[in-house]
Design a protein around this motif. Structure first.
Motif, short mmCIF file in Angstrom:
data_model
loop_
_atom_site.label_atom_id
_atom_site.label_comp_id
_atom_site.label_asym_id
_atom_site.label_seq_id
_atom_site.Cartn_x
_atom_site.Cartn_y
_atom_site.Cartn_z
N TYR A 92 0.86 -1.18 0.00
CA TYR A 92 0.00 0.00 0.00
C TYR A 92 0.90 1.24 0.00
CZ TYR A 92 -3.88 2.91 1.91
OH TYR A 92 -4.85 3.85 2.14
N ARG A 93 1.08 1.85 -1.18
CA ARG A 93 1.94 3.04 -1.30
C ARG A 93 1.14 4.33 -1.26
NH1 ARG A 93 3.86 6.13 -6.03
NH2 ARG A 93 5.68 7.32 -5.32
N THR A 94 -0.02 4.33 -1.91
CA THR A 94 -0.88 5.51 -1.95
C THR A 94 -2.31 5.11 -1.68
OG1 THR A 94 -1.91 7.14 -3.44
CG2 THR A 94 -0.83 5.26 -4.47
N PRO A 95 -3.06 5.91 -0.90
CA PRO A 95 -4.47 5.58 -0.65
C PRO A 95 -5.36 5.79 -1.87
CG PRO A 95 -3.90 7.65 0.39
CD PRO A 95 -2.62 7.06 -0.11
N LEU A 96 -4.80 6.24 -2.99
CA LEU A 96 -5.59 6.39 -4.20
C LEU A 96 -5.62 5.12 -5.04
CD1 LEU A 96 -4.70 10.00 -5.45
CD2 LEU A 96 -6.46 9.27 -3.82
N ASN A 97 -4.77 4.15 -4.74
CA ASN A 97 -4.73 2.93 -5.53
C ASN A 97 -6.05 2.17 -5.40
OD1 ASN A 97 -4.08 0.60 -6.92
ND2 ASN A 97 -2.71 -0.20 -5.35
N ALA B 194 -7.68 4.26 3.08
CA ALA B 194 -7.81 5.41 3.98
C ALA B 194 -8.60 6.51 3.28
CB ALA B 194 -6.43 5.92 4.38
N TYR B 195 -9.13 7.44 4.05
CA TYR B 195 -9.91 8.55 3.50
C TYR B 195 -9.87 9.70 4.52
CZ TYR B 195 -13.06 5.95 6.49
OH TYR B 195 -13.58 5.25 7.55
N ALA B 196 -10.18 10.90 4.04
CA ALA B 196 -10.20 12.07 4.92
C ALA B 196 -11.39 12.00 5.86
CB ALA B 196 -10.25 13.34 4.08
N TYR C 91 -2.72 -0.16 7.51
CA TYR C 91 -2.15 1.00 6.83
C TYR C 91 -2.48 2.24 7.64
CZ TYR C 91 -6.94 0.65 5.01
OH TYR C 91 -8.30 0.48 4.90
N SER C 92 -1.69 3.28 7.46
CA SER C 92 -1.91 4.56 8.14
C SER C 92 -3.09 5.28 7.50
CB SER C 92 -0.66 5.44 8.03
OG SER C 92 0.51 4.75 8.42
N ILE C 93 -3.77 6.09 8.29
CA ILE C 93 -4.81 6.98 7.78
C ILE C 93 -4.34 8.41 7.99
CG2 ILE C 93 -7.20 7.74 7.95
CD1 ILE C 93 -8.01 4.98 8.77
N PRO C 94 -3.76 9.05 6.96
CA PRO C 94 -3.26 10.42 7.11
C PRO C 94 -4.42 11.42 7.26
CG PRO C 94 -2.31 9.33 5.18
CD PRO C 94 -3.46 8.50 5.64
N ARG D 130 -3.59 10.71 11.22
CA ARG D 130 -4.80 10.82 12.05
C ARG D 130 -4.97 9.54 12.87
NH1 ARG D 130 -9.29 13.92 12.32
NH2 ARG D 130 -9.00 14.99 10.32
N TYR D 131 -4.85 8.41 12.19
CA TYR D 131 -4.86 7.12 12.87
C TYR D 131 -3.67 6.32 12.34
CZ TYR D 131 -9.50 8.48 14.37
OH TYR D 131 -10.55 9.16 14.93
N ALA D 132 -2.83 5.91 13.27
CA ALA D 132 -1.54 5.33 12.89
C ALA D 132 -1.66 3.87 12.48
CB ALA D 132 -0.57 5.44 14.07
N PHE D 133 -0.70 3.43 11.72
CA PHE D 133 -0.55 2.02 11.39
C PHE D 133 -0.56 1.21 12.69
CE2 PHE D 133 2.48 -1.56 11.02
CZ PHE D 133 1.88 -2.28 10.00
#
Length: 751
Positions: free
Chosen positions: A146-151, A515-517, A557-560, A624-627
């Motif tokens: 998981y490199r980008t949450p857009l994948n 992940a999402y905002a 995965y992290s949630i930025p 926002r929420y860590a791995f």
């Protein structure tokens, strides 16, 4: 083909052929060593038969050798369940009535359990269903990072960390293959986006390749013993990964000792010479986009078909190449379709539903809770459920992961079963039909009408449970397209804000493989996060909300907070995502379809090894929420660790024992995570990296000792100068905690 072989298999134990007293040929004798059988069969094949083994004969099968009684290979999409039958030569469904299955949770959900026992249970159950459906190869599991949450395909993988993905994939493969069904671990390698997936060339350091993107594949091969590997669509070092010299010949075969088959992703082959020379064995789906489009060419025009045969006859490629391919394919056939000892399998059993339910239960992550949860079932207040995902069947669409489940419990059905007539429902938002490459627009009038109704009803409810998130439509969690925004789609943020204004007792239960905002997060009393949970998902969601199940999932995965907090997007440079065109128009973003840009794009992994929590930790950019984050309805205290030694010497380990006490009133499971940090190194290193984890059940008021052994291997980094793994002398720290940001104890030691 297989029915013809059955009487032959019945005679194998007698060593007799179907003609009477003649001894069976060696390749038919299952009491003979596997490699001897392979070599015997190989020397009996004609050149044309060897080449025929190397390419498809239909959408999901490859030919055997009928002359010798060697059966074909039957493949099916996975890994979340065995896909419904596809037409022989089209992407249309065959319309069978006996191909419904158990839908298991997505692999992001499996990763969120942080429990290898759940992975073994998953592999066993899905393997039994694949065997019952007479499949020889199940196309999964996936371990791309998981490199980008857009994948758009992240939901099919196991998160952002190679240690977590590697530990979770091994039991899945082992249990799956006990059914005589081959795992096909995918997508090897660097397939971290769907945008221009068929042409983008990934520029990544060898260190990042070795430390981040390959370890889970290596574990799948070396420890899991996977019988097949699927090459990815993209390119690396200018070559497509399905026939990439470095990835397939140098690393997979020579370094890792892989003796199985390399299979293309559908449409992943592009060149006969490279396919011949660079480690590809089986070519599937050529001249299609691997999803919806058809080919105007026959199977004999595949790169490894007539063009390959002609090159061999002209001496343009060595004859050894086709012998190697045929040998690997025969080995796979003997392990699967010619294996008389494999069990019969089973389909849609109560054991399989129980496995799906248990995995779902352990995968749901409680992100936030101010005490509103668990929501007791013996109350009297009215509960309003809002959200399209409360009723949408999330096994539909998504690409190759689409499933045809026999039984599905929706979240609304699960809640109704527990809370009865206290539950009412309104949709709240609309998102159109499932489509692959476009979004069906919903009129502003419909959006406004649904929102106004939800707000009006929320004002009168005692509690509101919002069930939204992403879905399997295009530009969401869906093969072929990446997400276009980090925000929740379909105006959901506005809806959540409007609900909060009229009823602060709001529980948000979002379903997503990404992940999402969450701009509303600090004002919502409780937030739950789940991936796609399959057949029993609604029951798992209801049981966690009610407290019948104490949540124990942890984020894989992290949630930025925002997209720019993610390493791949931090610079805003399109070269880092989704890529730029090289050549005359270098620097310009590329238009193009999801599969092939029609150009020469390159994406640069400038963040190097700082993926996910490594980036957040090292750059001091909090998520926002860590791995690894996930709350419980109880609390856990980490006691003082006992350490065997303050120094790790070569050949010895540092043993750490740490007591974990359940200080609450409910039994619960905790995932104890151990990270290693290198205080001073000759190269850049992350603040810390996950190296071990254990999930333990701790009864209320009781304690459990959790033990880890740190070895020299846990300290290594990949040295690009010497092209080797190195552990440098110095001071290290073992960080023990409940997430990557919730470290409870730190143990220093020297090496």
């Amino acid at each position: 083909m297989k029915k013809v072989l059955i009487p032959v298999l019945l005679l194998l134990a007698l060593g007799m052929s179907a003609r009477g007293q003649q001894p069976l040929p060696l390749y038919m004798r299952t009491d003979a060593p596997l490699e001897e059988r392979v070599e015997d069969a190989l020397q009996r094949l004609t050149l044309e038969e060897k080449v025929a083994l190397c390419h498809a004969q239909s959408k999901f099968t490859t030919p055997g050798v009928a002359r010798l009684g060697i059966p074909e290979l039957m493949m099916s999409d996975g890994p979340h369940g065995v896909r419904a039958e596809i037409e022989w030569n089209s992407w249309d469904y065959a319309g069978w009535t006996n191909d419904s299955i158990t839908a298991f949770p997505a692999l992001t959900a499996l990763a969120a359990t942080w429990n290898p026992e759940m992975s073994a249970r998953y592999g066993k159950a899905v393997g039994e269903e694949a065997r019952y459906r007479e499949k020889d190869v199940l196309l999964g599991p996936g371990v791309n990072i998981y490199r980008t949450p857009l994948n758009g395909r992240n939901f099919e993988y196991m998160g952002e960390d190679p240690c977590l993905a590697g530990e979770m994939v091994v039991p899945y493969i082992r249990e799956l293959q006990k059914n005589g069904v081959a795992a096909c671990v995918k997508h090897y390698a660097l397939n971290n986006q769907e945008q221009w997936r068929g042409s983008v060339d990934v520029a990544v350091s060898e260190r990042a390749l070795r430390e981040i993107y390959l370890p889970a594949f290596r574990k799948a091969v070396v420890e899991g013993g996977s019988w097949t590997i699927m090459g990815s669509y993209n390119r690396y070092l200018g070559q497509h990964c399905c026939h990439n010299e470095v990835l397939l010949n140098d690393i997979l075969r020579k370094e890792w000792g892989f003796d199985g088959c390399v299979i293309t992703d559908w449409g992943g082959a592009h060149d006969t010479r490279e396919a011949a020379l660079n480690g590809l064995d089986i070519e599937m789906g050529t001249y299609t986009n691997g999803l919806t489009s058809e080919s105007v060419f026959g199977y004999d025009q595949y790169y490894l078909a007539t063009p390959y045969l002609e090159m061999l006859r002209r001496g343009e490629v060595p004859m050894q190449t086709v012998d190697d391919k045929a040998r690997n394919i025969l080995r796979l056939i003997f392990r699967t379709s010619m294996n008389p000892d494999r069990p019969w399998g089973s389909l849609c059993t109560e054991e399989h539903y129980a496995a799906a339910k248990a995995i779902g239960d352990e995968s749901i992550v409680l992100l936030r809770n101010d005490g509103i949860l668990p929501l007791e079932t013996d109350g009297s207040g009215q509960i309003l459920v809002v959200g399209d995902n409360a009723t949408r069947r999330l096994t539909d669409n998504g690409g190759s992961s689409e499933l045809k489940p026999r039984r599905t419990i929706s979240p609304l059905e699960g809640l109704q079963a527990l809370y009865g007539d206290r539950i009412s429902y309104t949709r709240g938002y609309a998102c159109g039909r499932p489509l692959y490459e476009r979004v069906e627009e919903v009129s502003p009038e419909t959006v406004d009408s649904l929102r106004r109704e939800a707000v009006a009803r929320a004002r009168k409810a005692d509690v509101v449970i919002y069930i939204g998130g992403l879905n399997k439509n295009a530009y969401q969690d869906c093969e072929s397209t990446d997400r276009q925004s980090y925000d929740l789609p379909f105006h959901q943020n506005e809806l959540i804000e409007a609900l909060l204004e009229v009823n602060p007792r709001l529980i948000v239960m979002n379903i997503s493989g990404n992940a999402y905002a969450m701009p509303w997060a600090e004002r919502v009393p409780a937030i739950l996060h789940a991936s796609y949970l399959g057949s029993m998902g609604g029951a798992s969601i209801a049981d966690v909300i009610s407290g019948r199940v104490n949540p124990s999932g942890k984020l894989p995965y992290s949630i930025p907070y925002r997209l720019s907090d993610c390493a791949a997007h931090a610079s805003g440079d399109p070269a880092q995502y989704p890529g730029i065109e090289r050549g005359e128009q270098e620097g310009a973003p590329i238009p193009g379809s999801f599969l092939d840009s029609g150009s020469d794009p390159q994406v640069t992994y400038a963040e190097d090894i700082l993926v996910g929590y490594r980036w957040h930790d090292t750059k001091k950019i909090p998520a926002r929420y860590a791995f690894g984050h996930g709350l419980s309805y109880t609390t856990f205290d980490y006691g003082k660790p006992e350490v065997s030694s303050g120094r790790l010497n070569a050949g010895e380990g540092v043993h750490i024992r740490i007591p974990v006490t359940n200080t609450g009133t409910r039994d619960g499971m905790e995932v104890v995570q151990l990270y290693i940090g290198d205080d001073r190194c000759s190269v850049m290193r992350p603040l810390k990296e996950l190296k071990h984890f254990k999930k333990v059940l701790v009864r209320a008021g009781e304690s459990v000792d959790v033990e880890f052994t740190i070895t020299e291997q846990d300290l290594r980094f990949y040295d690009e100068t010497t092209r080797s793994w190195v552990a440098e002398a110095g001071t290290f720290k073992a960080y023990v905690g409940s997430s990557s940001s919730d470290i409870r104890r730190v143990v220093p030691f020297r090496y």
